[in-house]
Design an enzyme around this catalytic site. Sequence first.
Site, short mmCIF file in Angstrom:
data_model
loop_
_atom_site.label_atom_id
_atom_site.label_comp_id
_atom_site.label_asym_id
_atom_site.label_seq_id
_atom_site.Cartn_x
_atom_site.Cartn_y
_atom_site.Cartn_z
N ILE A 471 -12.47 23.70 -119.63
CA ILE A 471 -11.74 23.11 -118.50
C ILE A 471 -12.64 23.04 -117.27
CG2 ILE A 471 -9.51 23.80 -119.42
CD1 ILE A 471 -9.43 26.08 -117.39
N GLY A 472 -13.93 22.95 -117.54
CA GLY A 472 -14.88 22.89 -116.44
C GLY A 472 -15.61 24.20 -116.26
N ILE A 635 -23.05 38.90 -118.61
CA ILE A 635 -23.03 37.55 -118.05
C ILE A 635 -23.83 36.64 -118.99
CG2 ILE A 635 -23.66 36.12 -116.07
CD1 ILE A 635 -21.33 38.22 -115.66
N ASN A 637 -24.26 33.33 -118.84
CA ASN A 637 -25.02 32.25 -118.20
C ASN A 637 -24.85 32.39 -116.68
OD1 ASN A 637 -26.03 29.88 -117.13
ND2 ASN A 637 -25.12 28.57 -118.71
N PRO A 638 -25.86 32.90 -116.01
CA PRO A 638 -25.71 33.15 -114.57
C PRO A 638 -25.34 31.90 -113.77
CG PRO A 638 -27.69 34.21 -115.41
CD PRO A 638 -27.15 33.37 -116.53
N GLU A 710 -10.92 34.07 -113.74
CA GLU A 710 -9.92 34.46 -112.74
C GLU A 710 -10.46 35.38 -111.64
OE1 GLU A 710 -7.78 33.27 -116.33
OE2 GLU A 710 -6.77 33.44 -114.45
#
Lengths: 743, 338
Positions: A471-472, A635, A637-638, A710
């Site tokens: 969704i982006g 993480i 992909n930073p 979120e």
Amino acid sequence: MSNIHPYVGRATSRVDGPLKVSGLAQYAAEFGAPDLAYAAAVPSAIAKGRVTSLDVSAARAAPGVIDVLSHENKLAFPEDDEPFKNDMVAVPGSPFRPFRDDQVHYSGQAIALVVADTHENARHAATLVRATYAAETPNVDVASAANHYEPPEPRDGIPPTPEPRGDAAGAFAAAPVQVTADYRVVAEHHNPMELQATTVVWEGDGRLLIHNKTQGVVNPKNYICSVFGLDEDKVRLVSPFVGGAFGMALRPHYDVFLAVMASLKLQRSIRLVLTRGQMFTMGWRPDCLQTVSFGADAGGRLTSIQHHAIQATSRYEDYQEPIVNWSGFLYDCDNVALKYELGKVDTPTPSDMRAPGATTGVFALECAMDELAYAAKVDPVELRLMNYSDRDKNDDKPFSSKELREAYRLGAERFGWSKRSPEPRSMREGRELIGYGMATGCWEAMTMPHKARATLTADGKLEVGCATADIGTGTYTILAQIAADALGLDIAEVTSRVGDTSLPMAPVEGGSWAAASAGSAVKSACETLKDELLKRARGIDGSPLANAGLDHVVFGNGRIALASDPAKAVSFADVLKGAGLDKLEADGGFEPDKDFAQTYAGYTHAACFVEVRVDEDLGVVRLARVVSAVAAGKILNPLTARSQILGGVVMGCGMALHEETLWDKTLGRVMNANLGEYHVPAHADIPDIDVVFVDEEDGSNPLGVKGLGEIGIVGTAAAVANAIFHATGKRVRELPITIDKLL
Amino acid sequence: MMNFSYTRAETVAEAIAAVAGDPAARFIAGGTNLVDLMKYDVMKPERLVDITRLPLREIEATDAGGLRIGALVPNSDLAYDARVQRDYPLLASAILAGASAQLRNAATTGGNLLQRTRCYYFYDVATPCNKREPGSGCAAKTGVNRVNAILGTSEACIATHPSDMCVALAALEATVHVEGPNGPRVLPFAEFHRLPGDAPQHDNTLAHGEMVVAVELPAPRFGRNHTYLKLRDRLSYAFALVSVAAALEMDGEGIAEARIALGGVAHKPWRVPDGEAVLKGKPATPDSFGAAADVILAGAKGYGGNDFKIELARRAIVRALAQAAAGEPQVQSDKTVN
């Protein structure tokens, strides 16, 4: 991991970026079909009552009109609730279904659907439908709801309101420091750029290919098959790109229902794109009245927490969010009483909107913590460290990981928190008062069952697929990174696919679970693929890998090589050729580790620091800078991770200062249902945002990922409000904090 | 949006004849407001006469030492015109305080005068609105009226005029050149827009078929003693809750003459000459400014949601006059209020 420089953990540009910026990415309203007809929904003018007559003669006579559908001539669908509850995100109650009868449940409800030869003709004819109504007086204000009640049936998939522990009222009464305050979070709408839309391609032979804006293709497909009694083998839903959703595209909306109805009735392809105004006729973040009471000892140690929330829901469903739960574990306290109630209003059923529950509840909790910091004369960061919880006392579990302490430290250091002078109105530059504020953010680290497939083709290219959505957020990219690492491929050799019901099953993308879950499923599929490849490589005549196990080989550069002697290798192409295959497929899956979940509580955390500037006379607020320090496990992909946090922080700034759905209380109607008057932040409103990730090791899934969708929003609005208090000495407890509230 | 016919006029006379002879015809230039209103079904012209090819795109010096601005000069071109920036910085500032760069590129000078209110009820055909549908009532008075007027309102209407540019033009005492079926006329800016009274459907004093062909600025005055201060719900791309165009002629430490116009508070840019006169010969102090504000805001009335505008307007006037007196006009690109 076979890549010497693994992609996972490395800043990697979006693999779908070129498609998006060149306009080649196709969204639901952009798919074509031969003989496509265009539909437009006719909204009700009243919020409550009945349609007494519907005159569609002018609309039918208008140029290009093919048909006008309504409750009077609908395609039959079941009366029962059950088929309409075939929705992964359904909530208790009786789901709304358009055209069921003449009843109007909310303003803007679709009361008719015009189908015409062009979009313009459909839009025009829709304005010619004349309805008369028997109107009743609506109520859209949760405070005025006839009664407030604890939901009799809990919503699936969200934690229940925790039982009280200790004696919160008694401890509060005995506490030398007491804070009690009422907060109000107002109604918001998601307002993604992409409008809600469906294109149904009528393929004949009872087959439908549906393109629907959704956060999970499986969900609207199941729903449509269920409500229209369609054969699941004959319906495919393809929605590869989503132009922002923020939760609004979790449940199937009336666009897909009406577009499919029209397609089935007219036996042709149909496109229905809702208008921007109609984006306010579906899910929304419900307004919520909250009271938080803290008792503390003289030094600020919490002895009592009470948090009571009353949130709006529709007449027909009991939508619910975990609003108060956060107050039961974010800080260490033995006397806790939490209460969550609903009040019914004449609106569409609310829906999840970025960090549903936490955004609203943690706002109140974190503003109250700031109030306690002043009451107890303790630095706000110190207060939080003093009350730090090492155990989730709601469920009496340890945390799977919790590097919030480090997030406070790092965030404070990067922000320069030590330069803050504690007294309100004590920092200024010229006519501007300066305020430093901070708050904690928290979100549940969830995972869901996902399946995935990895397919290697003879040209050495790898495709991985899962029916989740991007969704982006960067899902395409992280799945490609994970797959590239697993097979030791250049990421350019990897294609990831999502948003297609022909791909292995995934639930909706929401709750920040997609990266951990879909990512782990793809990893699993790739591991199986490696196993299958090696098996076949060993079987090749004279294979140098004849006796090698997975532990003895390295996958890289399109080959499987012996770790001990990399010259001894078999190329992927030779493996397939040797096996007589043009491709090799492997399925994988991820199931949440139930034992782990029973043992540990998993949460992401953030520490948000904000500097505001407030004009002393005029109340003009400027955000000067934001530091968001996030502890969210591994993480992947930073780059995309930072973008996720940036987006969350911006949305939190909008919540603090701008966003409000304005209902006319007499008409029960949203009056600012457009992007000109529903204010989200403009560029000028957003300052430099410094995002920093704290190292955190988590074992809840094979990737160690906790999710980032979120957490960026949670706590941000409280940090802004707290900064405004520090600047001005004015405690604004109702959002948004507009100029009038600071005069 | 309803279907409509579209024609392109080549001369002013042709355009006026086309619209004057057809009650359902409208001029269209930049269309930044009209097209929205048509999409919302609020305005339903059956015929659009496109005037964008008319020769009204020049900014010319006048014999009186001022400027004549063609009605089709885009807002951006006007704001960045070197003569406007040098001699009428108040106007440039007000234009740049409004809308977005994209809208300012499309919007025209004449169209800016003619844009319609942003009252929420005017835009929603499912609600009563006397401006949209005379006699249907005003839902804003008891509804969501945060953005509505506090001055010059009537029983029938509490809408505001949304323009920033017009607030500066009011303060600068521009004139409006109009041509129509009955020939040309020139109106003082104060007489162009009107108060709602019992006919809020009329935003201004143009007759059907009349066209704004130019706006004329008198010879420049006020030096650096001016400002355009706009207060709104976000720092860019929002209509004014309150805006103030202020211009002063200073006489040493005292004020020789003042011009003060308010936006976002009334059905037209709000000017009160008696309030300006209060400042004549007075020192440039907060007390003087407050006294002027009291006169300008006399009779202001809130409707609940917009009550705050009365105090906000008062403070905005005081601050704007301080900026103007100090020769430190508000910078539109820096959102710090100075």
